[in-house]
Design an enzyme around this catalytic site. Structure first.
Site, PDB file in Angstrom:
ATOM      1  N   PHE A   1     -17.577  50.373 -47.495  1.00  0.00           N
ATOM      2  CA  PHE A   1     -17.968  49.650 -46.282  1.00  0.00           C
ATOM      3  C   PHE A   1     -16.881  49.818 -45.223  1.00  0.00           C
ATOM      4  CE2 PHE A   1     -17.804  45.896 -43.588  1.00  0.00           C
ATOM      5  CZ  PHE A   1     -19.141  45.669 -43.288  1.00  0.00           C
TER       6      PHE A   1
ATOM      7  N   GLN B   1     -16.934  50.152 -38.851  1.00  0.00           N
ATOM      8  CA  GLN B   1     -17.688  50.951 -37.894  1.00  0.00           C
ATOM      9  C   GLN B   1     -19.141  51.127 -38.339  1.00  0.00           C
ATOM     10  OE1 GLN B   1     -14.382  52.128 -38.717  1.00  0.00           O
ATOM     11  NE2 GLN B   1     -13.801  50.988 -36.865  1.00  0.00           N
ATOM     12  N   THR B   2     -19.313  51.568 -39.599  1.00  0.00           N
ATOM     13  CA  THR B   2     -20.683  51.853 -40.043  1.00  0.00           C
ATOM     14  C   THR B   2     -21.414  50.582 -40.437  1.00  0.00           C
ATOM     15  OG1 THR B   2     -19.944  52.147 -42.308  1.00  0.00           O
ATOM     16  CG2 THR B   2     -20.021  54.117 -40.933  1.00  0.00           C
TER      17      THR B   2
ATOM     18  N   ASP C   1     -17.568  22.567 -42.938  1.00  0.00           N
ATOM     19  CA  ASP C   1     -17.906  23.978 -42.795  1.00  0.00           C
ATOM     20  C   ASP C   1     -18.840  24.369 -43.917  1.00  0.00           C
ATOM     21  OD1 ASP C   1     -16.608  24.869 -40.520  1.00  0.00           O
ATOM     22  OD2 ASP C   1     -14.668  24.819 -41.553  1.00  0.00           O
TER      23      ASP C   1
END
Lengths: 677, 563
Positions: free
Chosen positions: A371, A374-375, A304
């Site tokens: 943060f 949604q925004t 990864d």
């Protein structure tokens, strides 16, 4: 990170040695010996020789000594195995100490407040238990409600507590770890005796050890060699009778045991146990010896990106202003918007702005906007200004008036430029006016490039797995020096990739932690689950890394290779030894009939009796002398196959040819000096 | 050894190296089915056998067909030998062969050994020689090649269930390869003076007035396949030392070339069929290096004079010429002795029993190493590949990977089968040899260590399907005829079955593409390792027996003791 690794100097701990000496005798039980055909044959011959000796005859003194050394050979081999097991048990004991009998708070239902105190050993899979601050988690399970910090240092050696919460990838808890704060409800997933810790203990103790495929193949070869020498030795008195020589049966017994591969036969299981043990020292638990062996064969390593190739957090690398915007203004806006941003990215923006432009402090009356999902942006409002930073598309969506076409084009251009170099762009706006882009860069872990180069030398292909877009992925892949990458990876794509490689005959290793990694972990030939991962992942993998350090796959591969190399080297050594033993014993047996054979006595051994005795003593002592090598493993330095073979052939092939000439001669001198034969 | 001798050895080696790719390429095309110009002759044969040529067999079916075919062949030869007195083409009127010798001979020719416990001209009718022995010379050679080809296919294929069709492989091998080459060679030999007729033996009086019966018959046709198919059974008792079998130095060179031609060529066939010719050349190199060492040792040993004869007044410069044809000399006798034992052929142009102890050790060692220095046609390659499996297994461990060869993982099953095959030589030579010594020591003619060498040589020769002999050993006693027969069957089929099983299991495996971690099996290092494994396995197995035989004999001879 503090990791408690057992000190390196404990190879010969007094306690272990004492216990091993006792176990060596216990292991004379024929039911146990039969698991090791070479040693079983040795014991059978020792028994026959003892009976023959008891009947007396010529050279009685030497025959007694030979019979004794035949038994000692078996004991030494048992001792080697017992030492390896003892070391495993010592580690198991330290694991077990963490699991003193705990009392569990069993709940009738997840929401229930009242609990019933039961001993942890009474818990069954499916039971629900509550764990509160200070409690020891009574068994392996999944968190079904709540969130808590858990100290897992008892298992992992890592002192920093970790978060465990219901749902998601951090829901698995391990029995024996301690809740540091808060309360969780855990559904126990395993019956007692089957828990992760139990299995670990059983494996390192060697109790559940089964022969691995390669070990079986090698054992067959050793049995074959034993049969060949059986034929050789059994027919020898017939051929000798042609010249009228009678060979004492005890001498034949000695010849047989010195010829059969007792060195590797005696050390084979010690090598296997020690291999598991070395993994445990790296804080990796293999669920089977087969997995360790497979690790040596790995051709492809899936890694990864985040956390393995790059540091988990990205760092601000530069500020890219739009045209007609001062770079310092952009930096200042970014700086202010990030002051309260606690994420590593935010801190790195502040740090960059400080070092580049000497910006300091904030002011009074700043209102930070955190943060949200949604925004998808964060920022700060103060003195009538409003600064926002976030993903470019989120910022654009948030601008009420929209952007002028020119600004939009310019912004897109910058965003693409950052993405192309493997970075993450973060757009910054002040009062609805775009200022530019912060270039967040993935930081390649220091030294990782060299590790990949090492892997390439070992013949292992590295593939980076990332959710990034192909553009970004390509840039990071190039910088890190991996051979290939899989961009926009999903669990399905990952599984498919593993299958593709396996179809082409490659062996694939990967590590993972999430539940969605479980199918891929199960499909991979070597699947290393992170201990911080979910129960599902830990069940699917065939190894668990207690430190959750994905780069450790490299060490795992090396340990696997070392395991096979130790077997090969000691087999070669064992067979090469036979040459010197022939030169010691054959002239000794037939000197009476054919004095010319003195020419073959190149070592100039004192007498026929002393020659036979010296050879059998050497044969027994070499097992003990090689125990440290069996336990530590043959040194492995990444190199091409040809180089490795050349070196090992030289050391163990030529060494095995020469060493016994010197060894037998020295023992012969000692035997003669002490008047033993 | 003079310059002339060295030159002849070098010339011989150059011829073999030059012809290997030619023979190898032809056989690769043959067994990949790309040669079809004789399809008109193949089809009726398949129809007669009831074989569907396009239907391939699983390894076990392949092995079953092979065993059944060889059983029938053995019984047919046995029948011919027992009934020849009533059958045609018996102008000399030789009688029926005794049951034990008939068994021994039937087995001997079916297993490509051609051990002869009889004198050809006095025991076998022309019909037995041609319809029995010569036919087996062809099909036993073809059987060996078929097994090698099945094994090659095993390594070349990827996840396959089948390894070929035995009837097809056998038929094509005989039709396209053995018959045409043998035919042309027979013509060549006739031109050089070898007889090819059905006439009765000719009585003659020599200059000294002694009456002789000059034996003759269809010699040239049997001679050709005898060399080509690593059979070795001579028409005459003296084998290729007889001027009718090997009339001129030119026929000697051609016959020596045929000793190794197909066995060497098959290494290149292997390389071509597995898609990497370097792999074939690596095996060729391992075989070739061992061959060069052996031939040099034999030539050196034979160019030494026997100290006992030097004392008696013989010229020591000519070397040891006892038992050698003057027209061939030391170099050609040494090459032949090395090649014929290396190649599991067993024909001789000089008497190995009269070699110096170390000179005689060379043929013995060649056989004891398991007939893998080129070896019998097919048998040499598959025998060597068994050693390759073991070498790869040990080497693979030492580089830290599950061992693999040509992309095939070598696992417990392959190791087990390889070990079974390796056990055959010690069991046959030491085991059966010991039984023979216990039950009938009177068969040994020479006293002391030389007698033991004779016995070892006889059982090594039978188990290794070689067929050459140290004269002096009483192989015709009923006990030895039967034990030798058992050794031949065991030495042949107890190796073939595990080898075919390896072929089947390799074919079924996936082919792993090579990586930097894979041990390359075409380089100098691997060749060295392969030689080391071959020599160590053989050496460790036979060191005590050799020490009591040729080694002590050598040490004694040069200290003045004779046996």
């Amino acid at each position: 990170m503090t990791v408690h690794r057992p000190a390196a100097g404990t190879l010969f701990d007094r306690g272990i040695l004492q216990q091993a000496a006792i176990d060596a005798v216990r292991k004379l039980d024929p039911r146990r010996l039969v698991r090791n055909p070479v040693m079983f044959a040795t014991a059978a011959v020792a028994l026959a020789a003892s009976i023959l000796t008891a009947r007396g005859g010529e050279h009685f003194g030497v025959m007694v000594q030979i019979s004794a050394w035949l038994w000692i050979t078996v004991l030494f081999a048992n001792f080697a195995e017992a030492v390896a097991e003892g070391r495993g048990k010592a580690q198991a004991a330290s694991l077990r100490r963490t699991r003193s009998e705990t009392t569990a708070k069993r709940l009738a239902a997840a929401e229930a407040e009242d609990f019933e105190a039961v001993p942890a050993s009474a818990l069954r899979a499916g039971d629900l238990v509550a764990c509160e601050t200070g409690d020891i988690i009574p068994g392996d399970g999944d968190v079904i409600s709540g969130i808590a910090t858990v100290d897992e240092s008892a298992i992992t050696g890592e002192s920093a507590p970790v978060i465990r919460e219901s749902g998601g990838d951090r829901s698995a808890v391990t029995g024996g770890t301690r809740v540091v704060s808060d309360r969780i409800v855990v559904r126990i997933t395993l019956d007692p005796g089957e828990s992760f810790l139990d299995r670990m203990i059983a494996l390192v103790e060697g109790a559940k050890r089964q022969k691995t495929p390669n070990e079986i193949a090698l054992t067959i070869l050793l049995v074959g060699m034993t049969l060949i020498f059986l034929i050789v030795v059994a027919t020898l008195p017939v051929f000798a009778s042609w010249s009228g020589t009678a060979v004492p049966a005890v001498f034949l017994a000695a010849l047989f045991v010195t010829l059969i591969p007792t060195t590797i036969g005696g050390l084979l299981s010690a090598i296997g146990i020690a291999g598991m043990d070395r993994l445990v020292k790296f804080n990796v638990i293999a669920k089977s010896g087969r997995a360790v062996e497979a690790a040596g064969d790995i051709d492809v390593l899936l890694l990864d990106k985040t956390g393995t190739i790059t540091l988990g957090a990205r760092q601000a690398a530069e500020f890219l202003p739009l045209a007609r915007v001062n770079e310092r203004d952009l930096a200042e806006a970014a700086f202010l918007s990030s002051l309260a941003d606690d994420t590593p990215e935010g801190k790195s923006i502040v740090a960059l702005a400080r070092t580049r432009y000497g910006l300091t402090g904030g002011g009074e009356g700043m209102h930070f906007v955190p943060f949200t999902a949604q925004t998808r942006m964060s920022g700060v409002d103060f003195a009538g200004s409003s600064i926002r930073k976030g993903a470019a598309d989120a910022i654009r969506a948030g601008l009420e008036g929209g952007l002028s076409a020119a600004s939009a084009r310019e912004l897109d251009h910058l965003v693409e430029r950052v993405a192309k170099t493997g970075g993450t762009p973060l757009a910054v706006v002040r009062n609805g006016r775009p200022l530019g882009v912060i270039h967040l860069k993935d930081i390649i872990k220091p030294g990782i490039r060299d590790r990949f180069a090492t892997l390439r030398e070992m013949g292992i292909r590295t593939v980076m797995i990332t959710g990034d877009n192909p553009l970004t992925a390509a840039a990071i892949a190039a910088e890190a020096g991996v051979d290939d990458f899989l961009a926009e990876a999903t669990p399905e794509r990952k599984l498919e990739l593993i299958r593709e490689y396996q179809q082409g005959g490659r062996l694939v290793a990967m590590c993972g932690d999430g539940s969605n990694d479980a199918p891929a972990l199960a499909q991979a030939d070597v699947g290393v689950a992170m201990n911080t991962g979910t129960q599902a992942a830990r069940e699917a993998g065939n190894m668990v890394d207690l430190e959750s350090d994905p780069t450790k796959l490299i060490e795992i591969v090396m340990i696997g290779k070392q395991l096979l190399m130790s077997r090969g080297a000691l087999t070669t050594f064992s067979i090469a030894n036979d040459v010197a033993k022939y030169f010691a014993i054959i002239p000794a047996l037939f000197l009476a009939s054919y004095p010319q054979l003195q020419a073959l006595n190149v070592m100039g051994l004192a007498s026929p009796q002393s020659a036979v005795l010296s050879a059998i003593v050497f044969n027994a002592l070499i097992i003990v002398l090689l125990i440290p090598l069996a336990l530590k493993g043959v040194r492995y330095r990444p190199a091409g196959a040809g180089t490795l073979l050349k070196r090992n052939l030289l050391v163990y092939g030529m060494g095995g040819l020469i060493a016994p000439f010197a060894g037998i001669k020295l023992i012969d001198l000692a035997v003669a000096a002490l008047g033993l034969a | 050894m003079d310059a002339n001798g060295i030159l002849q050895i070098l010339l011989y080696l150059a011829v073999i190296v030059a012809l290997t790719p030619l023979a190898g390429g032809y056989m690769a095309r043959l067994f990949e089915g790309r040669l079809t110009f004789l399809a008109w002759a193949e089809r009726p044969i398949y129809r007669l056998c009831g074989t569907a040529p396009e239907r391939e067999q699983h390894w076990s079916a392949y092995a079953f067909s092979l065993l059944a075919f060889n059983l029938v062949g053995t019984l047919a030869v046995y029948g011919l030998e027992r009934l020849q007195v009533w059958l045609p083409l018996n102008p000399a009127g030789v009688g029926a062969v005794s049951p034990t010798i008939a068994f021994n001979t039937a087995v001997s020719f079916a297993t490509n050994t051609n051990w002869q416990a009889y004198g050809g001209e006095t025991a076998m009718s022309y019909l037995t020689q041609m319809a029995g022995l010569a036919v087996q010379n062809f099909v036993s050679a073809a059987t060996g090649i078929a097994v090698a080809v099945a094994l090659i296919r095993g390594f070349a294929r990827h996840s396959a269930q089948t390894v070929g069709n035995f009837t097809v492989d056998l038929t094509r091998c005989v039709l396209y390869l053995l018959l045409p080459v043998a035919f042309l060679t027979a013509l060549f030999l006739v031109w050089q003076g070898a007889p090819q007729n059905f006439d009765a033996y000719v009585p003659a009086s020599t200059l000294e007035g002694v009456h002789q019966l000059i034996a003759q018959g269809p010699v040239a046709s049997q001679e050709a396949i005898k060399q080509l198919g690593s059979n070795g059974g001579g028409f005459f008792n003296a084998n290729s030392a007889h001027p009718f079998e090997n009339p001129t130095p030119l026929t000697n060179l051609v016959e020596m070339t045929f000793l190794l031609l197909l066995a060497a060529g098959l290494t290149d066939t292997f390389g071509r069929m597995v898609g990497d010719r370097r792999q074939g050349w690596a095996i060729f190199a391992a075989m070739g290096l061992m061959f060069v060492v052996c031939v040099s040792l034999a030539a050196w040993a034979e160019s030494q004079a026997n100290p006992a004869l030097t004392v008696a007044g013989m010229d020591s410069l000519v070397g040891n010429m006892e038992g050698k044809e003057v027209r061939f000399g030391i170099a050609n006798s040494a090459i032949w002795a090395t090649a014929t034992t290396a190649a599991s052929n067993g024909s001789v142009n000089a008497m190995h029993d009269s070699f110096m102890p170390l000179g005689g050790l060379v043929p013995l060692v060649d056989i004891l190493l398991g007939e893998v220095i080129f070896g019998g046609v097919g048998a040499g390659l598959y025998g060597m590949l068994v050693f390759v499996v073991l070498a790869v297994f040990i080497a693979g461990l030492m580089v830290g990977r599950t061992p693999e060869y040509l992309g095939k993982k070598i696992e417990a099953r392959e190791v087990k089968l390889a070990v079974l095959a390796i056990l055959v030589t010690p069991l046959g030579v030491l085991g059966l040899g010991a039984i023979s010594l216990l039950a009938g020591p009177e068969a040994i003619a020479a006293p002391g260590p030389h007698g033991l060498s004779e016995l070892l040589y006889a059982y090594a020769s039978a188990t290794g399907n070689n067929g050459s002999a140290f004269a002096g050993f009483g192989a015709a006693t009923p006990l030895n005829a039967i034990l030798q027969g058992v050794a031949m069957v065991f030495g042949r089929f107890a190796v073939i079955v595990p080898v075919l099983a390896i072929a089947g299991s390799a074919a079924a495996k996936k082919t792993v593409p090579p990586s930097a971690g894979t041990l390359p099996t075409h380089g100098r290092l691997f060749v060295t390792l392969l030689i080391a494994v071959t020599v160590v396995v053989g050496g460790l197995t036979f060191f005590p027996a050799l020490a009591l035989g040729p080694v002590v004999e050598h040490l004694a001879l040069f200290s003045g003791t004779l046996f």
